[in-house]
Design a protein around this motif. Structure first.
Motif, mmCIF file in Angstrom:
data_model
loop_
_atom_site.group_PDB
_atom_site.id
_atom_site.type_symbol
_atom_site.label_atom_id
_atom_site.label_comp_id
_atom_site.label_asym_id
_atom_site.label_seq_id
_atom_site.Cartn_x
_atom_site.Cartn_y
_atom_site.Cartn_z
ATOM 1 N N ASP A 284 0.818 -1.218 0.000
ATOM 2 C CA ASP A 284 0.000 0.000 0.000
ATOM 3 C C ASP A 284 0.851 1.266 0.000
ATOM 4 O O ASP A 284 0.633 2.195 0.783
ATOM 5 N N ARG A 285 1.794 1.328 -0.941
ATOM 6 C CA ARG A 285 2.665 2.492 -0.995
ATOM 7 C C ARG A 285 3.265 2.629 -2.395
ATOM 8 O O ARG A 285 3.197 1.701 -3.218
ATOM 9 N N ILE A 286 3.846 3.767 -2.642
ATOM 10 C CA ILE A 286 4.649 4.007 -3.840
ATOM 11 C C ILE A 286 6.093 4.151 -3.378
ATOM 12 O O ILE A 286 6.371 4.890 -2.425
ATOM 13 N N VAL A 287 7.009 3.468 -4.029
ATOM 14 C CA VAL A 287 8.417 3.562 -3.658
ATOM 15 C C VAL A 287 9.271 3.894 -4.873
ATOM 16 O O VAL A 287 8.970 3.476 -5.991
ATOM 17 N N GLU A 288 10.315 4.663 -4.627
ATOM 18 C CA GLU A 288 11.345 4.903 -5.627
ATOM 19 C C GLU A 288 12.607 4.233 -5.110
ATOM 20 O O GLU A 288 13.075 4.528 -4.007
ATOM 21 N N ILE A 289 13.145 3.313 -5.896
ATOM 22 C CA ILE A 289 14.233 2.450 -5.459
ATOM 23 C C ILE A 289 15.506 2.778 -6.234
ATOM 24 O O ILE A 289 15.479 2.905 -7.465
ATOM 25 N N ASP A 290 16.598 2.921 -5.531
ATOM 26 C CA ASP A 290 17.907 3.068 -6.177
ATOM 27 C C ASP A 290 18.256 1.743 -6.832
ATOM 28 O O ASP A 290 18.335 0.707 -6.168
ATOM 29 N N THR A 291 18.455 1.754 -8.150
ATOM 30 C CA THR A 291 18.657 0.499 -8.862
ATOM 31 C C THR A 291 20.026 -0.130 -8.587
ATOM 32 O O THR A 291 20.219 -1.318 -8.848
ATOM 33 N N GLU A 292 20.982 0.653 -8.075
ATOM 34 C CA GLU A 292 22.293 0.095 -7.757
ATOM 35 C C GLU A 292 22.311 -0.528 -6.367
ATOM 36 O O GLU A 292 22.820 -1.628 -6.167
ATOM 37 N N THR A 293 21.746 0.158 -5.388
ATOM 38 C CA THR A 293 21.828 -0.302 -3.997
ATOM 39 C C THR A 293 20.586 -1.043 -3.528
ATOM 40 O O THR A 293 20.644 -1.786 -2.543
ATOM 41 N N GLY A 294 19.455 -0.826 -4.209
ATOM 42 C CA GLY A 294 18.209 -1.406 -3.753
ATOM 43 C C GLY A 294 17.555 -0.633 -2.629
ATOM 44 O O GLY A 294 16.504 -1.034 -2.114
ATOM 45 N N ASP A 295 18.154 0.498 -2.235
ATOM 46 C CA ASP A 295 17.597 1.307 -1.154
ATOM 47 C C ASP A 295 16.385 2.091 -1.642
ATOM 48 O O ASP A 295 16.317 2.525 -2.799
ATOM 49 N N ILE A 296 15.430 2.301 -0.739
ATOM 50 C CA ILE A 296 14.279 3.141 -1.036
ATOM 51 C C ILE A 296 14.679 4.595 -0.793
ATOM 52 O O ILE A 296 15.062 4.968 0.313
ATOM 53 N N VAL A 297 14.612 5.421 -1.839
ATOM 54 C CA VAL A 297 15.038 6.815 -1.731
ATOM 55 C C VAL A 297 13.863 7.777 -1.632
ATOM 56 O O VAL A 297 14.044 8.953 -1.313
ATOM 57 N N TRP A 298 12.660 7.303 -1.921
ATOM 58 C CA TRP A 298 11.459 8.114 -1.778
ATOM 59 C C TRP A 298 10.271 7.182 -1.612
ATOM 60 O O TRP A 298 10.233 6.104 -2.210
ATOM 61 N N GLU A 299 9.327 7.604 -0.801
ATOM 62 C CA GLU A 299 8.192 6.740 -0.504
ATOM 63 C C GLU A 299 6.964 7.594 -0.236
ATOM 64 O O GLU A 299 7.045 8.655 0.386
ATOM 65 N N TYR A 300 5.831 7.127 -0.749
ATOM 66 C CA TYR A 300 4.560 7.777 -0.443
ATOM 67 C C TYR A 300 3.579 6.693 -0.040
ATOM 68 O O TYR A 300 3.268 5.797 -0.825
ATOM 69 N N ALA A 301 3.116 6.765 1.195
ATOM 70 C CA ALA A 301 2.292 5.681 1.713
ATOM 71 C C ALA A 301 0.946 6.116 2.223
ATOM 72 O O ALA A 301 0.134 5.286 2.566
ATOM 73 N N ARG A 302 0.685 7.399 2.319
ATOM 74 C CA ARG A 302 -0.617 7.792 2.794
ATOM 75 C C ARG A 302 -0.959 9.190 2.297
ATOM 76 O O ARG A 302 -0.098 9.943 1.856
ATOM 77 N N VAL A 303 -2.223 9.529 2.404
ATOM 78 C CA VAL A 303 -2.712 10.809 1.913
ATOM 79 C C VAL A 303 -2.887 11.757 3.091
ATOM 80 O O VAL A 303 -3.600 11.431 4.038
ATOM 81 N N PRO A 304 -2.248 12.913 3.090
ATOM 82 C CA PRO A 304 -2.349 13.823 4.228
ATOM 83 C C PRO A 304 -3.685 14.559 4.268
ATOM 84 O O PRO A 304 -3.806 15.704 3.884
ATOM 85 N N GLU A 305 -4.730 13.856 4.707
ATOM 86 C CA GLU A 305 -6.037 14.480 4.832
ATOM 87 C C GLU A 305 -6.640 14.098 6.181
ATOM 88 O O GLU A 305 -6.165 13.181 6.848
ATOM 89 N N SER A 306 -7.662 14.788 6.607
ATOM 90 C CA SER A 306 -8.227 14.570 7.937
ATOM 91 C C SER A 306 -8.827 13.178 8.056
ATOM 92 O O SER A 306 -9.421 12.650 7.128
#
Length: 439
Positions: A284-306
């Motif tokens: 349940d998230r969006i991830v941006e993965i470094d293709t060399e290291t496999g590390d997650i460099v950016w992630e979006y997992a929820r919507v900032p709403e009330s």
């Protein structure tokens, strides 16, 4: 004089009914789309592919184009169909991957009995809505046999991910297969790749159970700038880079390692950045993965709403595209919406099908397009870094709440959340008990 029990029950009914009315009245349906701020949202219309409306098993999908204000300005469908990938072509037409369910008809080949899926990759004339090119085939049955993705190549050929037959292939304009890659020969049990990448003790989990089993669930194919293809092997939790001649040249992710990807959809290799943007669906998230290291460099997992608990999480996102201004366009399938978020996680634009269309559209894919046929760049040269990863993660309570909220959305109006459901159940139970008490 009323018995104390009846008085208490009447008070509960009055209080819970008042709360329900308040929740319904305070729900802000808003406009059909969150109006974009010209400094935040990327311009253009949004092309969406809708798998089904109101339930996964319904065969009433369609392709549509949504204007910035949320109005639908173009729509295409065929009967008994599920629509998955959609692509705006350079000539202004739309390429769509469509599964037509033919259960109980005489159209299925004898080998499939009285039920099958008719997979169609179609090019649709935008102005006339006529199909001007098509490649199609029958398969055994709908579930995990529908074609999910096809891409038009620069040479005019079309690349297709055939989930039901665990293969990827290209066809020319005449419908002749010009290249084919079979999962059985490349990642099946006994292959060098399988022996190297499948963890010891997990062999049975990743072995095929037969020709009609949901073995690989190959759901995406993309061409890279060097002519290689990326293939999303959902049930292996990996993305493969495949060279037409040399076979697999790179593996992203690891079978069964859900810390990176868990039954992903629509991975996009951002070649200039050396990263891969992935709809990490079961996490349940969006991830941006470094293709060399496999590390997650950016992630979006929820919507900032009330929310009465925590900000509402994404539920089964199945597409994410990085826009040229650095924003990310997200398909939030089980919340029936599309979001455009900035690198720091704020929402620049959104489209909720329940409020815009009055129906629960299970959206599979969304692309930002220009109606004049201009092909928007898919990858900017430089994208701002994402925000604080931890600030976009919800805890276990948020995840449980959001999952329940998403399933409630299939049955009840948009204002009904888990808290409203509990209040409603209490209200109904108290009303029944009160009626018995007053008999």
């Amino acid at each position: 004089m009323a018995a104390p029990r009846a008085v208490a029950l009447a008070a509960i009914v009055l209080l819970s009914s008042t709360l329900l009315v308040g929740l319904a009245a305070s729900h802000d349906a808003g406009s059909v789309a969150t109006q974009p701020d010209e400094t935040d949202a990327y311009p253009g219309h949004t092309l969406i592919g809708v798998q089904a409306v109101d339930w996964f098993g319904n065969n009433n999908g369609y392709a549509a184009v949504v204007a910035p204000n949320g109005s639908v300005v173009w729509r295409w469908s065929v009967p008994n169909a599920r629509v998955f990938d959609v692509e705006h072509l350079d000539n202004g037409n739309v390429l769509a991957s469509v599964g037509v369910v033919e259960e109980g008809t005489e159209d299925c080949p004898d080998e499939y009995g009285d039920g099958c899926i008719y997979n169609r990759v179609v090019e649709i004339d935008y102005d006339t809505k006529e199909v001007v090119w098509e490649y199609s085939w029958h398969d055994a049955f709908p579930n995990h046999h529908e074609v999910h993705d096809a891409d038009r190549l620069p040479n005019g050929e079309t690349a297709i991910a055939d989930m039901g037959n665990d293969r990827a292939f290209t066809v020319n304009e005449s419908g002749e297969i010009t290249w084919q890659w079979n999962a059985t020969d490349n990642i099946g049990r006994g292959t060098p790749w399988f022996d190297e990448h499948v963890p010891e003790g997990s062999e049975e989990e990743f072995a095929s159970d037969g020709p009609e089993s949901d073995w690989t669930h190959m759901n995406d194919i993309d061409r890279l700038s060097d002519g290689n293809f990326t293939l999303s092997i959902r049930n292996y939790d990996v993305v493969l880079e495949v060279n037409r001649s040399d076979g697999i040249v790179e593996t992203y992710g690891s079978p069964g390692d859900h810390s990176v990807m868990n039954e992903q959809h629509n991975p996009n290799l951002l070649e200039a950045r050396g990263t891969m943007l992935v709809a990490d669906s079961e996490n349940d998230r969006i991830v941006e993965i470094d293709t060399e290291t496999g590390d997650i460099v950016w992630e979006y997992a929820r919507v900032p709403e009330s929310s009465p608990v925590e900000p509402k999480a994404l539920q089964w996102p199945r597409d994410a595209d990085r826009l040229p201004n650095g924003n990310t366009l997200i398909t939030d399938s089980r919340h029936f919406r599309v979001l455009e978020v900035t690198p720091n996680g704020s929402v620049a634009w959104s489209f909720d099908s329940r409020e815009a269309l009055g129906s629960r559209a299970i959206i599979y894919e969304a692309d930002r397009i220009r109606l004049d046929g201009e092909h928007l760049p898919e990858e900017p040269d430089d994208v701002p870094a994402g925000g604080d990863l931890e600030s976009t993660r919800g805890g276990p309570l948020a995840g449980t709440y959001a999952t329940l909220d998403s399933w409630i959305g299939f049955v009840f109006p948009p204002w009904v959340n888990p808290i409203a459901l509990v209040v409603g159940l209490v209200d109904a139970a108290a009303a029944v008990l009160l009626a018995r008490e007053l008999r």
